[in-house]
Design a protein around this motif. Sequence first.
Motif, PDB file in Angstrom:
ATOM      1  N   ASP A 118       0.528  -0.979  -0.590  1.00 55.56           N
ATOM      2  CA  ASP A 118       0.360  -0.066   0.017  1.00 55.56           C
ATOM      3  C   ASP A 118       1.002   1.601  -0.070  1.00 55.56           C
ATOM      4  O   ASP A 118       0.489   2.295  -0.738  1.00 55.56           O
ATOM      5  CB  ASP A 118      -0.784   0.123   1.379  1.00 55.56           C
ATOM      6  N   ILE A 119       2.071   1.040   0.383  1.00 52.30           N
ATOM      7  CA  ILE A 119       2.696   2.151   0.679  1.00 52.30           C
ATOM      8  C   ILE A 119       3.107   2.316  -1.053  1.00 52.30           C
ATOM      9  O   ILE A 119       3.681   1.545  -1.770  1.00 52.30           O
ATOM     10  CB  ILE A 119       4.572   1.871   0.993  1.00 52.30           C
ATOM     11  N   TRP A 120       3.698   3.346  -1.285  1.00 51.52           N
ATOM     12  CA  TRP A 120       3.589   4.007  -2.878  1.00 51.52           C
ATOM     13  C   TRP A 120       5.107   3.437  -3.238  1.00 51.52           C
ATOM     14  O   TRP A 120       5.935   3.981  -2.477  1.00 51.52           O
ATOM     15  CB  TRP A 120       4.197   5.389  -2.982  1.00 51.52           C
ATOM     16  N   GLU A 121       4.698   2.913  -4.344  1.00 50.66           N
ATOM     17  CA  GLU A 121       6.237   1.826  -5.073  1.00 50.66           C
ATOM     18  C   GLU A 121       8.004   2.665  -4.570  1.00 50.66           C
ATOM     19  O   GLU A 121       9.121   1.697  -4.195  1.00 50.66           O
ATOM     20  CB  GLU A 121       6.043   0.831  -6.237  1.00 50.66           C
ATOM     21  N   LEU A 136      11.341   3.717   6.267  1.00 53.72           N
ATOM     22  CA  LEU A 136       9.828   4.235   6.551  1.00 53.72           C
ATOM     23  C   LEU A 136       9.533   5.508   6.050  1.00 53.72           C
ATOM     24  O   LEU A 136      10.604   7.280   6.159  1.00 53.72           O
ATOM     25  CB  LEU A 136       8.977   4.106   7.661  1.00 53.72           C
ATOM     26  N   PRO A 137       9.385   5.914   4.384  1.00 53.81           N
ATOM     27  CA  PRO A 137       9.259   6.919   3.992  1.00 53.81           C
ATOM     28  C   PRO A 137       7.560   8.012   5.097  1.00 53.81           C
ATOM     29  O   PRO A 137       7.071   8.122   5.827  1.00 53.81           O
ATOM     30  CB  PRO A 137       7.732   6.800   2.695  1.00 53.81           C
ATOM     31  N   PHE A 138       8.473   8.930   4.952  1.00 57.78           N
ATOM     32  CA  PHE A 138       8.011  10.453   6.320  1.00 57.78           C
ATOM     33  C   PHE A 138       7.157  12.109   5.084  1.00 57.78           C
ATOM     34  O   PHE A 138       5.790  11.337   4.315  1.00 57.78           O
ATOM     35  CB  PHE A 138       8.622  10.784   6.769  1.00 57.78           C
ATOM     36  N   ASN A 139       7.878  12.699   5.038  1.00 51.54           N
ATOM     37  CA  ASN A 139       7.622  14.031   4.427  1.00 51.54           C
ATOM     38  C   ASN A 139       7.989  13.841   2.980  1.00 51.54           C
ATOM     39  O   ASN A 139       8.862  14.005   2.330  1.00 51.54           O
ATOM     40  CB  ASN A 139       8.162  14.826   5.135  1.00 51.54           C
ATOM     41  N   SER A 342      -3.567   4.333  -0.276  1.00 49.58           N
ATOM     42  CA  SER A 342      -5.252   4.347   1.093  1.00 49.58           C
ATOM     43  C   SER A 342      -5.307   4.952   1.811  1.00 49.58           C
ATOM     44  O   SER A 342      -7.266   5.210   1.263  1.00 49.58           O
ATOM     45  CB  SER A 342      -5.122   2.640   2.071  1.00 49.58           C
ATOM     46  N   ALA A 343      -4.178   6.115   1.687  1.00 47.77           N
ATOM     47  CA  ALA A 343      -4.739   7.434   1.901  1.00 47.77           C
ATOM     48  C   ALA A 343      -5.973   8.112   1.458  1.00 47.77           C
ATOM     49  O   ALA A 343      -6.955   9.143   1.975  1.00 47.77           O
ATOM     50  CB  ALA A 343      -3.192   8.132   3.212  1.00 47.77           C
ATOM     51  N   THR A 344      -5.980   7.857   0.736  1.00 46.85           N
ATOM     52  CA  THR A 344      -6.620   8.705  -0.686  1.00 46.85           C
ATOM     53  C   THR A 344      -8.255   8.433  -0.474  1.00 46.85           C
ATOM     54  O   THR A 344      -9.061   9.503  -1.176  1.00 46.85           O
ATOM     55  CB  THR A 344      -5.979   8.769  -1.689  1.00 46.85           C
ATOM     56  N   GLU A 345      -7.970   6.877   0.007  1.00 44.11           N
ATOM     57  CA  GLU A 345      -9.608   6.866   0.267  1.00 44.11           C
ATOM     58  C   GLU A 345     -10.292   7.245   1.724  1.00 44.11           C
ATOM     59  O   GLU A 345     -11.657   6.868   2.434  1.00 44.11           O
ATOM     60  CB  GLU A 345      -9.765   4.961   0.254  1.00 44.11           C
ATOM     61  N   THR A 346      -9.077   8.365   2.856  1.00 43.57           N
ATOM     62  CA  THR A 346     -10.403   8.543   3.873  1.00 43.57           C
ATOM     63  C   THR A 346     -11.221   9.623   3.682  1.00 43.57           C
ATOM     64  O   THR A 346     -10.897  10.107   2.622  1.00 43.57           O
ATOM     65  CB  THR A 346      -8.377   8.714   4.879  1.00 43.57           C
ATOM     66  N   GLN A 347     -12.133   9.921   4.846  1.00 43.08           N
ATOM     67  CA  GLN A 347     -12.203  10.630   4.729  1.00 43.08           C
ATOM     68  C   GLN A 347     -11.971  12.834   4.595  1.00 43.08           C
ATOM     69  O   GLN A 347     -12.207  13.436   4.259  1.00 43.08           O
ATOM     70  CB  GLN A 347     -13.535  11.425   6.338  1.00 43.08           C
TER      71      GLN A 347
END
Length: 419
Positions: A118-121, A136-139, A342-347
């Motif tokens: 789910d993390i962008w490749e 892990l990716p952050f900013n 999946s962050a793009t599916e959050t409200q």
Amino acid sequence: MRRFFLVALLMVAVTLSFAKVKVTFWHAMGGGHGQTLQEIVNFFNQQHPDIEVEAIYIGNYSTLQQKLLAAAQAGGLPTISQAYSNWTAKLIYSKIVEPLNKFITDPKIGFTPTEWQDIWEPMRLNCTWDKTVYALPFNKSIYVLYLNTDALTLAGLKVPESIGELKKAAILMTEDFNGDGTIDQYGFGFRSTVDHFQVFLALNGGSILQKGSDGKWKVTINSEESREVLQLMLDLKDKYALVQGGYLDGPFGEGKIAMFIETVASKPYVASSSAGKHGWTWAPLPLWKTQNALFAGTDVIMFSTAKDEEKKAAWEFMKFLISPEITAYWATKTGYLPVRKSATETQIWKKFVAEDPAAEVPLQQLPNGVFDPQLGVWAEIRTIVGNMVNDVLFGKKTIAEGLKWAEQEITRELQKEGL
């Protein structure tokens, strides 16, 4: 008996309060970004009464890097820290960066395969050395094209979709409004730094280095692609493009330039500098030979000097930091990218995009994302390339001389490291 029971409860409470695991997190997020990060830390601490994350602002990235390198030598490293991949590469050689594979694959506290994918490749790859994950990716940010929509409309132009259209738009939007012989609005602007050279080079299908199948690095900067990039920059410089070393959101807001390329992290500054002066938008980078879009930004790494319980607590925070809702919140507040699909599916994200549809533009470029070589000497190589770009742009070297010099200097730097 009741009194004894109350005393016992109090003793348990005191014991539990002292049982908190401390996690120190060094970062370089100042201003509003730092405030948002602190909000996230506070929220995590509220949800995890057994863990206390202390976010410590060190200063700018240069200061953070210097302090990390000093702590690596003298001791006193934090539990976790922000780090560019070349910093991580340098620290890996010292064997003080904790490999994360055992946390990622742990059936209780790790990621499922679906969650990891789910993390962008490109972001996952940027955190991985061979098959070992060290971050892990952050900013994370990505370069986009910023445009003054008022200037675009006045010139009767559409958003440029190719380098040819970008050059044409730069020419047509360069204006001497009062006819005094001085340019009032340049059609384009770029920085005389390694960064913008790299952005154009990636779009043109070139590279500074390439890793061969034998694992050895080959210097590839002295190429036709690099020559074409430098020639484009020279063609635009002074006549149709404002060129300076500093950031361009200020001149853009003041109307001195109509277009420029920068990362999405510049969005808050562009919005502020343009407010009440002109409209603006952003668009994907224009097509050259490719649509490769350069990534920027840091990851979070863990140090092997921490105690086991600190590592477990730090891992919980690192996971929390890139959970879909939190990375979405971080993105909407700072302009950085959400690091999970999946962050793009959050409200949170959907509401944000409903109010600002252009927010999704940078995500279109993620499948074409490319990143810097994961080398400990990359900072030194960037300095070499930056010096070369300045020398060529300001007439100290020809294109051929500059590229030959950069090739020799980079080769020497790699040889010093045995790469």
